[in-house]
Design a protein around this motif. Structure first.
Motif, PDB file in Angstrom:
ATOM      1  N   MET A 182       1.870   1.799 -15.692  1.00  0.00           N
ATOM      2  CA  MET A 182       2.498   0.750 -14.880  1.00  0.00           C
ATOM      3  C   MET A 182       1.489   0.228 -13.872  1.00  0.00           C
ATOM      4  N   LEU A 183       1.286  -1.064 -13.816  1.00  0.00           N
ATOM      5  CA  LEU A 183       0.374  -1.663 -12.856  1.00  0.00           C
ATOM      6  C   LEU A 183       1.019  -1.685 -11.485  1.00  0.00           C
ATOM      7  N   PHE A 184       0.241  -1.386 -10.438  1.00  0.00           N
ATOM      8  CA  PHE A 184       0.837  -1.273  -9.110  1.00  0.00           C
ATOM      9  C   PHE A 184       1.378  -2.583  -8.600  1.00  0.00           C
ATOM     10  N   GLY A 185       0.857  -3.710  -9.049  1.00  0.00           N
ATOM     11  CA  GLY A 185       1.349  -4.995  -8.549  1.00  0.00           C
ATOM     12  C   GLY A 185       2.495  -5.533  -9.357  1.00  0.00           C
ATOM     13  N   GLY A 186       2.887  -4.887 -10.449  1.00  0.00           N
ATOM     14  CA  GLY A 186       3.921  -5.429 -11.311  1.00  0.00           C
ATOM     15  C   GLY A 186       5.297  -5.100 -10.806  1.00  0.00           C
ATOM     16  N   LYS A 187       6.305  -5.790 -11.370  1.00  0.00           N
ATOM     17  CA  LYS A 187       7.691  -5.552 -11.003  1.00  0.00           C
ATOM     18  C   LYS A 187       8.281  -4.501 -11.926  1.00  0.00           C
ATOM     19  N   VAL A 188       9.060  -3.635 -11.372  1.00  0.00           N
ATOM     20  CA  VAL A 188       9.773  -2.666 -12.181  1.00  0.00           C
ATOM     21  C   VAL A 188      11.248  -2.993 -12.052  1.00  0.00           C
ATOM     22  N   LEU A 189      11.804  -3.606 -13.066  1.00  0.00           N
ATOM     23  CA  LEU A 189      13.189  -4.040 -13.024  1.00  0.00           C
ATOM     24  C   LEU A 189      14.010  -3.149 -13.952  1.00  0.00           C
ATOM     25  N   LYS A 190      14.560  -2.091 -13.396  1.00  0.00           N
ATOM     26  CA  LYS A 190      15.367  -1.167 -14.169  1.00  0.00           C
ATOM     27  C   LYS A 190      16.764  -1.122 -13.580  1.00  0.00           C
ATOM     28  N   SER A 191      17.650  -0.539 -14.284  1.00  0.00           N
ATOM     29  CA  SER A 191      19.028  -0.448 -13.828  1.00  0.00           C
ATOM     30  C   SER A 191      19.108   0.297 -12.506  1.00  0.00           C
ATOM     31  N   ALA A 192      19.758  -0.327 -11.506  1.00  0.00           N
ATOM     32  CA  ALA A 192      19.919   0.334 -10.215  1.00  0.00           C
ATOM     33  C   ALA A 192      20.723   1.620 -10.372  1.00  0.00           C
ATOM     34  N   LEU A 193      21.720   1.582 -11.249  1.00  0.00           N
ATOM     35  CA  LEU A 193      22.543   2.771 -11.435  1.00  0.00           C
ATOM     36  C   LEU A 193      21.738   3.907 -12.040  1.00  0.00           C
ATOM     37  N   ARG A 218      10.014   7.142  -4.481  1.00  0.00           N
ATOM     38  CA  ARG A 218       8.942   8.127  -4.562  1.00  0.00           C
ATOM     39  C   ARG A 218       7.758   7.548  -5.330  1.00  0.00           C
ATOM     40  N   TRP A 219       6.770   7.073  -4.638  1.00  0.00           N
ATOM     41  CA  TRP A 219       5.577   6.504  -5.274  1.00  0.00           C
ATOM     42  C   TRP A 219       4.558   7.616  -5.490  1.00  0.00           C
ATOM     43  N   THR A 220       4.254   7.921  -6.741  1.00  0.00           N
ATOM     44  CA  THR A 220       3.368   9.044  -7.046  1.00  0.00           C
ATOM     45  C   THR A 220       1.994   8.597  -7.530  1.00  0.00           C
ATOM     46  N   GLU A 221       1.813   7.302  -7.767  1.00  0.00           N
ATOM     47  CA  GLU A 221       0.517   6.808  -8.203  1.00  0.00           C
ATOM     48  C   GLU A 221      -0.368   6.503  -6.999  1.00  0.00           C
ATOM     49  N   THR A 222      -1.614   6.171  -7.259  1.00  0.00           N
ATOM     50  CA  THR A 222      -2.529   5.787  -6.182  1.00  0.00           C
ATOM     51  C   THR A 222      -2.033   4.505  -5.533  1.00  0.00           C
ATOM     52  N   LEU A 223      -1.998   4.510  -4.221  1.00  0.00           N
ATOM     53  CA  LEU A 223      -1.544   3.320  -3.502  1.00  0.00           C
ATOM     54  C   LEU A 223      -2.657   2.279  -3.446  1.00  0.00           C
ATOM     55  N   PRO A 224      -2.302   0.996  -3.519  1.00  0.00           N
ATOM     56  CA  PRO A 224      -3.303  -0.049  -3.290  1.00  0.00           C
ATOM     57  C   PRO A 224      -3.945   0.129  -1.918  1.00  0.00           C
ATOM     58  N   ALA A 225      -5.130  -0.401  -1.783  1.00  0.00           N
ATOM     59  CA  ALA A 225      -5.895  -0.182  -0.548  1.00  0.00           C
ATOM     60  C   ALA A 225      -5.516  -1.140   0.568  1.00  0.00           C
ATOM     61  N   ARG A 226      -4.597  -2.041   0.331  1.00  0.00           N
ATOM     62  CA  ARG A 226      -4.260  -3.018   1.375  1.00  0.00           C
ATOM     63  C   ARG A 226      -2.747  -3.099   1.570  1.00  0.00           C
TER      64      ARG A 226
END
Length: 426
Positions: free
Chosen positions: A1-12, A48-56
Motif C-alpha cells: 500500500m502506498l502511503f499517499g494512497g486512499k484506503v477505502l474499506k468498509s467502516a464496519l 494503527r499505522w505500522t508502515e514507515t511514516l512520510p517525512a513531512r
C-alpha cells in the motif's frame, strides 16, 4: 500500500478488526509516551499505522467511509481520515493524526468548495474520545452541518493523540494548531479536484485555542495553506502580557480539567508524574481519564465525592501553579482577520477573560471583530455565532475587508442569566 494512497474499506469491517500488536510503554524510536498510561486504546486497525511514516507533515495516510451521523445530512462524502503531523510537545517528529472530512452534496462550484477547518472543544484525552470514532457531539455536528448546507467543505481534526498514538497534548495550542493545519494540508492534496485553496479555521473553547494557535503559526509552519480568516468562540487563550487583566482569576480550579492537563503534557519534563501527584481518589480520576471521556470523569467524581480538596497530594492551586501555562499566548498581529465570539452568559470561560484576548490582539494591530451574544452560555455560543461566522467568511471570500470594531469594544460585565430557547444553551 502506498502511503499517499486512499484506503477505502468498509467502516464496519475495519471497526471490528482490532490491532493485534500490543501497546508498549514508550515508542522505540522517539520520546513519545505510548500505551494505556498515555490514553492509548485499540480502537480499530484504521488508527494503527505500522508502515514507515512520510517525512513531512500534512500527508494523507488513509481514508475510509464513515457511518452516517443523524445530524449531518448535507454530506455527499463523509470520511474518517488519518494524516501526518508534527509532534512539538514530546519532539517525536512525524506522527499520525486522525480526523474527519465532509464534502457537500452535489458537484463542487468552479474552483472547488472552500474549506472550513473545525477545532472541537474538550472531550477528554483517551483515544475513544476522538470524534472520528464516536461521532461528533450533537452540538458540533449541528455546526458542521450548517457549513455543509452553505457550500463549505469541513475537515475536523481529532487532534494529536486522540485516536492516534501517544498522549493528547491538551490545550497546548502549538500542538493543536499543527493538527488543524496539517489536516487542511492533507485533504487539500487528497481532494484537490473538489476543494478550493481557500481555507478558513473555526474553533470553540479548547478549539478556540487550537484555531488561534493555528492562525499564529500558519505563516511559518504552513505557508502553503491559503488561510483567509479565523473564527474563535468561547475563547480559552490567556494573555499575561496583554493590556487588560480580567478581575476573575484565569486558573482552571477544577480537578477534571487539571487532570486532563496533567495527562495532556502540561507537567514539565522531570517533574513528578500525575500518579505521584494524585491521592487515591485522584488516581480513580486519572484512570477514568485514561479510559473514558469527560462525561465518565464527571460521573465518577460525583459518585466518589472527588473534589478539588481531595484529588491531589498538594492543594489544587499549588498543583496547577506547577503546570506549564499552556493557554498563555503573546499578543501578536494575526496574519488574517479574526472574529471572536463571546456568550455573555458564559460562566465557564467568563466574558471578561475572553475580552482580555480581544484586547491583546487589538493592541497588537490585528483585524478583530468581536461579537457578543446576550443570554448565551459557553455551549450555546458556537451555534449562536454561526450567522455572523458565515457572513464573515463570505465577506472575505468576496474580497471585501471586514471592519474591525476594536475601537468600540469595552469590557463586559460578569456572566448574565442564560436565555431559554437558545440551542444547546445548557
Amino acid at each position: 500500500m502506498l502511503f499517499g494512497g486512499k484506503v477505502l474499506k468498509s467502516a464496519l469491517a475495519l471497526s471490528i478488526v482490532m490491532a493485534l500488536a500490543p501497546l508498549q510503554g514508550r515508542a522505540e524510536s522517539s520520546g513519545l509516551p505510548i500505551g494505556p498510561q498515555a490514553g492509548d486504546q485499540n480502537l480499530s486497525i484504521f488508527y494503527r499505522w505500522t508502515e514507515t511514516l512520510p517525512a513531512r507533515p500534512g500527508v494523507m495516510l488513509r481514508e475510509e467511509q464513515m457511518l452516517p451521523q443523524t445530524e449531518i445530512t448535507g454530506a455527499g462524502l463523509a470520511q474518517r481520515i488519518l494524516y501526518t503531523s508534527t509532534d512539538i510537545r514530546w519532539h517525536a517528529g512525524i506522527v499520525p493524526v486522525s480526523g474527519t472530512l465532509y464534502l457537500p452534496k452535489g458537484e463542487p462550484p468552479s474552483g472547488g468548495w472552500p474549506l472550513v477547518a473545525w477545532a472541537h472543544g474538550t472531550l477528554g484525552v483517551s483515544d475513544r474520545c476522538a470524534p472520528s470514532w464516536t461521532g461528533h457531539k450533537t452540538r458540533d455536528a449541528t455546526y458542521i452541518e450548517r457549513w455543509l448546507e452553505n457550500g463549505f467543505a469541513v475537515v475536523a481534526t481529532d487532534y494529536q493523540g486522540l485516536g492516534g498514538p501517544g498522549p493528547h497534548p491538551y490545550l497546548i495550542w502549538q500542538a493543536e494548531g499543527r493538527s488543524v493545519l496539517d489536516g487542511a494540508r492533507a485533504v487539500l492534496a487528497a481532494h484537490s479536484e473538489k476543494l478550493a485553496r481557500k481555507v478558513f479555521i473555526t474553533g470553540q473553547s479548547q478549539g478556540s485555542g487550537a484555531a488561534l494557535g493555528a492562525t499564529v503559526i500558519a505563516p511559518s509552519y504552513a505557508p502553503d495553506v491559503s488561510l483567509l480568516a479565523t473564527v474563535a468562540t468561547g475563547v480559552v487563550s490567556t494573555f499575561p502580557d496583554g493590556p487588560y487583566h480580567p478581575p476573575q482569576p484565569t486558573t482552571i480550579g477544577s480537578p477534571i480539567y487539571v487532570t486532563l492537563m496533567m495527562l495532556g503534557g502540561a507537567i514539565p519534563d522531570g517533574a513528578p508524574s500525575a500518579d505521584d501527584l494524585a491521592t487515591d481518589k485522584g488516581k480513580l480520576l486519572l484512570k477514568a481519564a485514561r479510559e473514558g471521556c469527560t462525561a465518565e470523569m464527571r460521573e465518577l467524581a460525583r459518585q466518589e465525592g472527588i473534589t478539588a480538596d481531595n484529588a491531589y497530594v498538594e492543594p489544587l492551586a499549588k498543583i496547577e501553579a506547577g503546570l506549564t501555562p499552556v493557554t498563555d499566548m503573546s499578543a501578536v498581529r494575526l496574519p488574517v482577520p479574526v472574529l471572536l465570539g463571546t456568550g455573555l452568559a458564559d460562566s465557564t470561560l467568563v466574558p471578561t477573560r475572553q475580552f482580555a484576548a480581544v484586547s491583546a490582539f487589538c493592541a497588537a494591530g490585528s483585524q478583530v471583530i468581536w461579537k457578543t451574544y446576550s443570554g448565551t452560555t459557553h455551549n450555546g455560543g458556537v451555534n449562536a455565532s454561526f450567522p455572523d461566522a458565515l457572513a464573515f467568511f463570505r465577506e472575505v471570500l468576496e474580497g471585501r475587508k471586514p471592519q474591525s470594531n476594536c475601537e468600540n469594544s469595552v469590557a463586559p460585565d460578569a456572566p448574565g442569566t442564560p436565555t431559554p430557547g437558545i440551542d444547546f444553551n445548557d
